[in-house]
Design an enzyme around this catalytic site. Structure first.
Site, PDB file in Angstrom:
ATOM      1  N   GLU A   1      -6.202   7.758  -6.480  1.00  0.00           N
ATOM      2  CA  GLU A   1      -5.264   8.780  -6.028  1.00  0.00           C
ATOM      3  C   GLU A   1      -5.859   9.450  -4.794  1.00  0.00           C
ATOM      4  O   GLU A   1      -7.046   9.798  -4.783  1.00  0.00           O
ATOM      5  CB  GLU A   1      -5.066   9.815  -7.135  1.00  0.00           C
ATOM      6  CG  GLU A   1      -4.218  10.998  -6.721  1.00  0.00           C
ATOM      7  CD  GLU A   1      -4.110  12.053  -7.808  1.00  0.00           C
ATOM      8  OE1 GLU A   1      -3.739  13.192  -7.481  1.00  0.00           O
ATOM      9  OE2 GLU A   1      -4.390  11.734  -8.987  1.00  0.00           O
TER      10      GLU A   1
ATOM     11  N   LYS B   1       1.676  11.680  -7.667  1.00  0.00           N
ATOM     12  CA  LYS B   1       0.604  10.710  -7.405  1.00  0.00           C
ATOM     13  C   LYS B   1      -0.345  10.518  -8.586  1.00  0.00           C
ATOM     14  O   LYS B   1      -0.851   9.422  -8.812  1.00  0.00           O
ATOM     15  CB  LYS B   1      -0.172  11.076  -6.147  1.00  0.00           C
ATOM     16  CG  LYS B   1      -0.649  12.497  -6.025  1.00  0.00           C
ATOM     17  CD  LYS B   1      -1.260  12.746  -4.638  1.00  0.00           C
ATOM     18  CE  LYS B   1      -1.620  14.211  -4.448  1.00  0.00           C
ATOM     19  NZ  LYS B   1      -0.427  15.050  -4.203  1.00  0.00           N
ATOM     20  N   THR B   2      -0.582  11.591  -9.368  1.00  0.00           N
ATOM     21  CA  THR B   2      -1.482  11.436 -10.509  1.00  0.00           C
ATOM     22  C   THR B   2      -0.864  10.543 -11.582  1.00  0.00           C
ATOM     23  O   THR B   2      -1.518   9.624 -12.096  1.00  0.00           O
ATOM     24  CB  THR B   2      -1.839  12.800 -11.113  1.00  0.00           C
ATOM     25  OG1 THR B   2      -2.537  13.580 -10.122  1.00  0.00           O
ATOM     26  CG2 THR B   2      -2.731  12.649 -12.339  1.00  0.00           C
TER      27      THR B   2
END
Length: 456
Positions: free
Chosen positions: A159, A115-116
């Site tokens: 995020e 996700k980052t």
């Protein structure tokens, strides 16, 4: 004394500091506290944020309008107690993020892994498209030099995390789910409980909104099946996808691949980051950008120029022909994917992995999975486990030495070296020219690479 609009309890973390930075840039009076000083707290002070070292009821005054807490802060915290005594409203980081996102077109990226990097790449694309988005990411977006930005454009890119259902207060226009797997088992009962949380999150997508989902992941497919809105699928392995990556090639330190939209070839893309998972992440970003009307040429150029997110396969330097790379991977799937990716780019070089396990409970619950993942490295060094939310029983249940011994039973060269300085010294004495050293974990294991590069 002027009013303090927001006081952040635990301001030194990436997520909290991002929101504090955005509010400070909007002219809000912001204060906060944390146990230790770090570069993040120093940067916030430069922005005019008042930062206290240590948690104390003395840091709380009646001038504070709202106190913000993370999932790690409990009712036992003295500042929480102080805020309650004074009747100061206490909100979570997730609630504040949800409030800020609601002012704009929200794009929320989540998943157990990736996700980052995905959030960073989407942010980079939108920046290159001159859309001036607001950005909240869990690591430094190298191309903008920060993990947060208060943009003037209409998009808010964030995020979001599944831990303790953090994302339950987020109501995006577009949600991206990269994958779903067992993690945070100190909170969730099992995989079904985790999938239920993700399903609840998709239920927060605004009416008329879109879910961008990786259909290579069966758990994501299951969650997407329960979503009543519009689903945009992406992946590699499955047929019938809205966006499919194919025709992979590694050449001169880059990956090249084609993306097909509903069967039509969008052309060749290239990315500087290794690994099939990086191609998957990039494909989700193509989908998100096209959904928002960004031109395909801008997307292509932006992906090619993306240098990654901080602590995500980040090259830290070279010494004596030995390359040092740092990565945040702390789950077996991430470890395996990262090591395979690095070896795909550097197939003839020995890979050392200095892995610091993150959290005793996670290490115990996934111990055999960690062993299998770490066998991808040529030689492994395990320092002391980094404790997070661990009980005394958790800490007593497993050690870094236990993990190292299990690796040795698999005939993997493995060493338990508790202290970072001793790890750096061992590497200085044993790593050879053309080797690669990968420091890996969600704790401060990146310090090993810095020590090694600076050792005399």
């Amino acid at each position: 004394m002027s009013k303090i609009n927001y006081h952040f309890i635990g301001i030194g973390g990436v997520g909290m500091s991002a929101l504090a930075q955005i509010l400070a840039s909007r002219g809000k009076n912001v204060s906060g506290s944390d146990l230790v000083e770090n570069q993040i707290t120093k940067n916030l002070q430069k922005q005019g944020v008042r930062v206290y070292l240590g948690h104390s009821e003395k840091n709380i005054s009646k001038d504070i309008e709202r106190a913000v807490i993370t999932a790690a802060i409990t009712d036992k915290n003295p500042e929480v107690k102080g805020a309650k005594k004074l009747g100061i409203p206490i909100i979570t980081r997730g609630e504040l993020l949800g409030e800020l996102m609601s002012e704009k077109v929200g794009i929320a990226i989540t998943g157990t892994h990736g996700k980052t990097t995905t959030s960073s790449l989407i942010s980079h694309i939108f920046e290159d498209a001159r859309l001036d988005p607001t950005i909240v990411v869990g690591g430094e977006v190298r191309n903008i030099g920060s993990h947060a930005k208060d943009g003037k454009g209409k998009y808010f890119i964030a995020e979001t995390c599944e831990y303790k259902r953090f994302f339950k207060d987020i109501h995006p226009d577009i949600a991206v789910i990269t994958n779903i797997e067992e993690d945070h088992l100190d909170y969730y009962k099992d995989l079904e409980d985790i999938k239920s949380a993700f399903a609840d999150f998709t239920g927060n997508v605004k009416d008329g909104g879109t879910l961008i989902a990786c259909f290579d992941d069966e758990n994501v497919r299951e969650v997407a099946d329960s979503f009543s809105g519009r689903v945009v699928s992406y992946g590699i392995a499955n047929g019938g996808l809205n966006y499919r990556a194919s025709d992979f090639m590694i050449e001169e330190g880059r990956q090249r691949f084609n993306v097909y939209k509903n069967g039509s070839d969008l052309g060749v893309f290239e990315i500087q980051i290794p690994g099939i998972h990086s191609i998957l992440n990039a494909t989700s970003c193509v989908a998100a950008a096209l959904e928002c009307g960004i031109k395909i040429g801008t997307i292509r150029d932006s992906i090619a120029s993306f240098t990654g997110a901080g602590r995500r396969m980040e090259e830290k330097g070279e010494k004596g022909g030995i390359t040092v790379i740092d990565d945040y991977a702390h789950h077996p799937t991430e470890i395996q994917a990262t090591l395979r990716a690095i070896k795909s780019f550097y197939p003839k070089r020995k890979v050392w992995c200095v892995f610091q396990p993150h959290q005793h409970s996670r290490t115990r619950m996934l111990l055999n999975n960690f062993v299998d993942a770490l066998t991808e490295a040529d030689e492994v060094i395990i320092p002391t486990i980094y404790p997070v939310r661990d009980t005394k029983e958790d800490i007593a249940s497993v050690s870094g030495e236990d993990l190292s011994k299990l690796l040795a039973k698999k005939n993997k060269a493995s060493h338990y070296i508790p202290e970072f300085k001793d790890v750096a010294r061992y590497l200085k004495e044993n790593a050879k020219e053309n080797d690669i050293i990968v420091t890996m974990g969600a704790g401060p294991v990146n310090e090993v690479g810095e020590m090694y590069l600076n050792i005399e």
